[in-house]
Design a protein around this motif. Structure first.
Motif, PDB file in Angstrom:
ATOM      1  N   LEU A  64       6.651   4.394  -2.292  1.00 23.11           N
ATOM      2  CA  LEU A  64       5.584   4.229  -3.277  1.00 23.11           C
ATOM      3  C   LEU A  64       5.281   5.542  -3.987  1.00 23.11           C
ATOM      4  CD1 LEU A  64       3.121   1.948  -1.252  1.00 23.11           C
ATOM      5  CD2 LEU A  64       4.558   1.256  -3.183  1.00 23.11           C
ATOM      6  N   LYS A  65       5.180   6.611  -3.218  1.00 22.03           N
ATOM      7  CA  LYS A  65       4.880   7.918  -3.813  1.00 22.03           C
ATOM      8  C   LYS A  65       5.978   8.353  -4.767  1.00 22.03           C
ATOM      9  CE  LYS A  65       1.701   9.911  -0.459  1.00 22.03           C
ATOM     10  NZ  LYS A  65       1.385  11.077   0.389  1.00 22.03           N
ATOM     11  N   ASN A  66       7.221   8.095  -4.406  1.00 15.76           N
ATOM     12  CA  ASN A  66       8.341   8.469  -5.271  1.00 15.76           C
ATOM     13  C   ASN A  66       8.305   7.718  -6.593  1.00 15.76           C
ATOM     14  OD1 ASN A  66       9.319  10.255  -3.376  1.00 15.76           O
ATOM     15  ND2 ASN A  66      10.836   8.843  -2.526  1.00 15.76           N
ATOM     16  N   ASN A  67       7.566   6.604  -6.627  1.00 15.34           N
ATOM     17  CA  ASN A  67       7.453   5.812  -7.853  1.00 15.34           C
ATOM     18  C   ASN A  67       6.087   5.958  -8.519  1.00 15.34           C
ATOM     19  OD1 ASN A  67       9.903   3.764  -8.342  1.00 15.34           O
ATOM     20  ND2 ASN A  67       9.698   4.145  -6.138  1.00 15.34           N
ATOM     21  N   GLY A  68       5.323   6.950  -8.069  1.00 16.23           N
ATOM     22  CA  GLY A  68       4.042   7.243  -8.722  1.00 16.23           C
ATOM     23  C   GLY A  68       2.953   6.224  -8.463  1.00 16.23           C
ATOM     24  N   ILE A  69       3.030   5.514  -7.317  1.00 16.10           N
ATOM     25  CA  ILE A  69       2.065   4.476  -6.979  1.00 16.10           C
ATOM     26  C   ILE A  69       1.192   4.956  -5.823  1.00 16.10           C
ATOM     27  CG2 ILE A  69       1.775   2.086  -6.207  1.00 16.10           C
ATOM     28  CD1 ILE A  69       4.658   1.609  -7.311  1.00 16.10           C
ATOM     29  N   ARG A  70      -0.124   4.926  -6.009  1.00 19.04           N
ATOM     30  CA  ARG A  70      -1.032   5.298  -4.934  1.00 19.04           C
ATOM     31  C   ARG A  70      -0.939   4.274  -3.804  1.00 19.04           C
ATOM     32  NH1 ARG A  70      -6.453   3.800  -6.386  1.00 19.04           N
ATOM     33  NH2 ARG A  70      -6.396   5.413  -7.955  1.00 19.04           N
ATOM     34  N   SER A  71      -0.950   4.762  -2.579  1.00 15.35           N
ATOM     35  CA  SER A  71      -0.847   3.873  -1.418  1.00 15.35           C
ATOM     36  C   SER A  71      -2.185   3.781  -0.691  1.00 15.35           C
ATOM     37  CB  SER A  71       0.224   4.379  -0.444  1.00 15.35           C
ATOM     38  OG  SER A  71      -0.083   5.692  -0.007  1.00 15.35           O
ATOM     39  N   SER A  72      -2.489   2.561  -0.218  1.00 16.01           N
ATOM     40  CA  SER A  72      -3.662   2.324   0.607  1.00 16.01           C
ATOM     41  C   SER A  72      -3.237   1.408   1.752  1.00 16.01           C
ATOM     42  CB  SER A  72      -4.771   1.669  -0.211  1.00 16.01           C
ATOM     43  OG  SER A  72      -5.917   1.420   0.585  1.00 16.01           O
ATOM     44  N   ILE A  73      -3.732   1.684   2.955  1.00 18.27           N
ATOM     45  CA  ILE A  73      -3.358   0.901   4.133  1.00 18.27           C
ATOM     46  C   ILE A  73      -4.585   0.216   4.706  1.00 18.27           C
ATOM     47  CG2 ILE A  73      -2.443   1.012   6.480  1.00 18.27           C
ATOM     48  CD1 ILE A  73      -0.676   3.216   5.703  1.00 18.27           C
ATOM     49  N   PHE A  74      -4.480  -1.078   4.929  1.00 16.90           N
ATOM     50  CA  PHE A  74      -5.541  -1.904   5.489  1.00 16.90           C
ATOM     51  C   PHE A  74      -5.654  -1.611   6.981  1.00 16.90           C
ATOM     52  CE2 PHE A  74      -7.175  -6.385   6.256  1.00 16.90           C
ATOM     53  CZ  PHE A  74      -8.249  -6.302   5.390  1.00 16.90           C
ATOM     54  N   VAL A  75      -6.818  -1.128   7.424  1.00 20.93           N
ATOM     55  CA  VAL A  75      -6.963  -0.711   8.823  1.00 20.93           C
ATOM     56  C   VAL A  75      -8.307  -1.141   9.405  1.00 20.93           C
ATOM     57  CG1 VAL A  75      -5.432   1.299   8.629  1.00 20.93           C
ATOM     58  CG2 VAL A  75      -7.888   1.556   8.156  1.00 20.93           C
TER      59      VAL A  75
ATOM     60  N   GLY B 163       0.954   9.619   5.889  1.00 17.79           N
ATOM     61  CA  GLY B 163       0.931  10.129   4.523  1.00 17.79           C
ATOM     62  C   GLY B 163       0.318   9.223   3.474  1.00 17.79           C
ATOM     63  N   THR B 164      -0.410   8.202   3.884  1.00 20.40           N
ATOM     64  CA  THR B 164      -1.046   7.346   2.881  1.00 20.40           C
ATOM     65  C   THR B 164      -2.115   8.100   2.104  1.00 20.40           C
ATOM     66  OG1 THR B 164      -2.125   5.208   2.532  1.00 20.40           O
ATOM     67  CG2 THR B 164      -2.840   6.466   4.444  1.00 20.40           C
TER      68      THR B 164
ATOM     69  N   GLU C 268       4.498   3.407  12.689  1.00 23.90           N
ATOM     70  CA  GLU C 268       4.555   4.701  12.002  1.00 23.90           C
ATOM     71  C   GLU C 268       5.810   4.866  11.159  1.00 23.90           C
ATOM     72  OE1 GLU C 268       4.888   9.487  13.020  1.00 23.90           O
ATOM     73  OE2 GLU C 268       4.307   8.087  14.604  1.00 23.90           O
ATOM     74  N   SER C 269       6.963   4.598  11.733  1.00 22.74           N
ATOM     75  CA  SER C 269       8.214   4.814  11.022  1.00 22.74           C
ATOM     76  C   SER C 269       8.335   3.901   9.806  1.00 22.74           C
ATOM     77  CB  SER C 269       9.399   4.573  11.964  1.00 22.74           C
ATOM     78  OG  SER C 269      10.631   4.738  11.280  1.00 22.74           O
ATOM     79  N   PHE C 270       8.029   2.636   9.986  1.00 21.59           N
ATOM     80  CA  PHE C 270       8.126   1.667   8.894  1.00 21.59           C
ATOM     81  C   PHE C 270       7.176   2.020   7.753  1.00 21.59           C
ATOM     82  CE2 PHE C 270       6.334  -2.334   7.102  1.00 21.59           C
ATOM     83  CZ  PHE C 270       7.456  -2.734   6.382  1.00 21.59           C
ATOM     84  N   LEU C 271       5.925   2.312   8.084  1.00 21.64           N
ATOM     85  CA  LEU C 271       4.934   2.606   7.053  1.00 21.64           C
ATOM     86  C   LEU C 271       5.221   3.928   6.345  1.00 21.64           C
ATOM     87  CD1 LEU C 271       1.688   1.422   8.866  1.00 21.64           C
ATOM     88  CD2 LEU C 271       2.801   0.338   6.901  1.00 21.64           C
ATOM     89  N   THR C 272       5.717   4.895   7.075  1.00 21.02           N
ATOM     90  CA  THR C 272       6.083   6.173   6.451  1.00 21.02           C
ATOM     91  C   THR C 272       7.154   5.962   5.395  1.00 21.02           C
ATOM     92  OG1 THR C 272       5.541   7.418   8.461  1.00 21.02           O
ATOM     93  CG2 THR C 272       6.998   8.488   6.872  1.00 21.02           C
ATOM     94  N   GLN C 273       8.124   5.132   5.712  1.00 19.99           N
ATOM     95  CA  GLN C 273       9.195   4.841   4.766  1.00 19.99           C
ATOM     96  C   GLN C 273       8.662   4.150   3.508  1.00 19.99           C
ATOM     97  OE1 GLN C 273      12.316   2.437   6.454  1.00 19.99           O
ATOM     98  NE2 GLN C 273      13.230   1.966   4.479  1.00 19.99           N
ATOM     99  N   ILE C 274       7.780   3.164   3.714  1.00 17.56           N
ATOM    100  CA  ILE C 274       7.221   2.424   2.582  1.00 17.56           C
ATOM    101  C   ILE C 274       6.363   3.332   1.702  1.00 17.56           C
ATOM    102  CG2 ILE C 274       5.614   0.601   1.926  1.00 17.56           C
ATOM    103  CD1 ILE C 274       8.277  -0.465   2.928  1.00 17.56           C
ATOM    104  N   ILE C 275       5.523   4.136   2.331  1.00 16.25           N
ATOM    105  CA  ILE C 275       4.620   5.010   1.573  1.00 16.25           C
ATOM    106  C   ILE C 275       5.405   6.062   0.797  1.00 16.25           C
ATOM    107  CG2 ILE C 275       2.868   6.815   1.858  1.00 16.25           C
ATOM    108  CD1 ILE C 275       1.725   4.987   4.114  1.00 16.25           C
ATOM    109  N   THR C 276       6.457   6.578   1.390  1.00 17.51           N
ATOM    110  CA  THR C 276       7.307   7.533   0.687  1.00 17.51           C
ATOM    111  C   THR C 276       7.907   6.908  -0.561  1.00 17.51           C
ATOM    112  OG1 THR C 276       7.848   8.702   2.739  1.00 17.51           O
ATOM    113  CG2 THR C 276       9.350   8.994   0.885  1.00 17.51           C
TER     114      THR C 276
END
Length: 237
Positions: free
Chosen positions: A121-132, A146-147, A111-119
């Motif tokens: 991406l969002k700050n750079n205007g990139i849509r995020s998708s997570i493989f699940v 927040g993906t 959770e913590s790692f992915l939240t940081q990465i997604i944030t």
């Protein structure tokens, strides 16, 4: 209609087998779009055994549909994504030596790692998708971090489809329904083919996009690339 994004990794694999530039990856990407693909997907790996990092930079200059970059969000990958700024970054937890992706994220443990990465991406205007994987707790965890989207890992569906298609789709229907209720958009990919794609599309609600590479390129050897892309698109109507 669900969008078709063509993964061109296998084109790069063929090119790299002999060196040089045959087939021309950039031209193939242009042709995929000309033949009807609504997106181009690449999955660069640290050893660059198929898609090279420089390929990604060149592709950004010519892709006119949606550019989707998949990969494990380690530093080298993230530096590339933040430089190229594709429309979508799909985060995949594959190991360095993995032949192909074989599992989705544990969104609770990470959770913590992915939240940081997604944030980031969002700050750079990139849509995020997570493989699940299609597991309710994992879907809930994806929404929590927040993906924008999830990508359902469909190899188990494809493996079970020939023997029991109703059972093969069950967990995916439940996962997609939950994801939509939680405000997530839904992508899917891995081992989807002309054999199983139509049934998947007919049963998965709110399916935004599928990313298909291996099966599509294999079919194109027999059927031709333009015809194959059109055949896949017809499964998604």
């Amino acid at each position: 209609m669900t969008r078709l994004s063509v993964n061109i990794n296998k084109i790069a694999t063929l090119r790299n087998a002999r060196g040089g530039n045959n087939p021309d990856l950039i031209q193939v990407a242009k042709d995929c779009e000309r033949f009807g693909a609504e997106g181009i997907t690449v999955h660069p790996r640290p050893d660059e055994r198929h898609i090279r990092y420089n390929d990604v930079i060149k592709l950004k200059e010519i892709v006119t549909t949606e550019f989707n970059i998949e990969g494990n969000p380690q530093d080298k990958f993230m530096n590339l994504v933040l430089m190229v700024k594709p429309e979508q970054a799909t985060l995949v937890p594959d190991g360095i030596n993995a032949i192909t992706s074989n599992a989705g994220w544990d969104t609770i443990k990470n959770e913590s790692f992915l939240t940081q990465i997604i944030t980031e991406l969002k700050n750079n205007g990139i849509r995020s998708s997570i493989f699940v994987d299609p597991i309710p707790e994992i879907i809930e965890g994806a929404a929590k971090i927040g993906t924008d989207r999830i990508e359902l890992y469909t190899e188990p569906y494809a493996a079970q489809y020939p023997s029991d298609k109703e059972q093969s789709i069950k967990s995916y229907v439940e996962a997609a329904t939950l994801a939509h209720e939680l405000g997530l958009e839904i992508n899917a990919g891995h081992d989807l083919s002309l054999e199983n794609l139509k049934y998947f599309k007919e049963n998965i609600p709110n399916l935004a996009e599928v990313s298909i590479g291996h099966a599509l390129i294999c079919d194109a050897i027999y059927l031709g690339l333009e015809n194959t892309i059109q055949l896949y698109k017809r499964q998604l109507i």
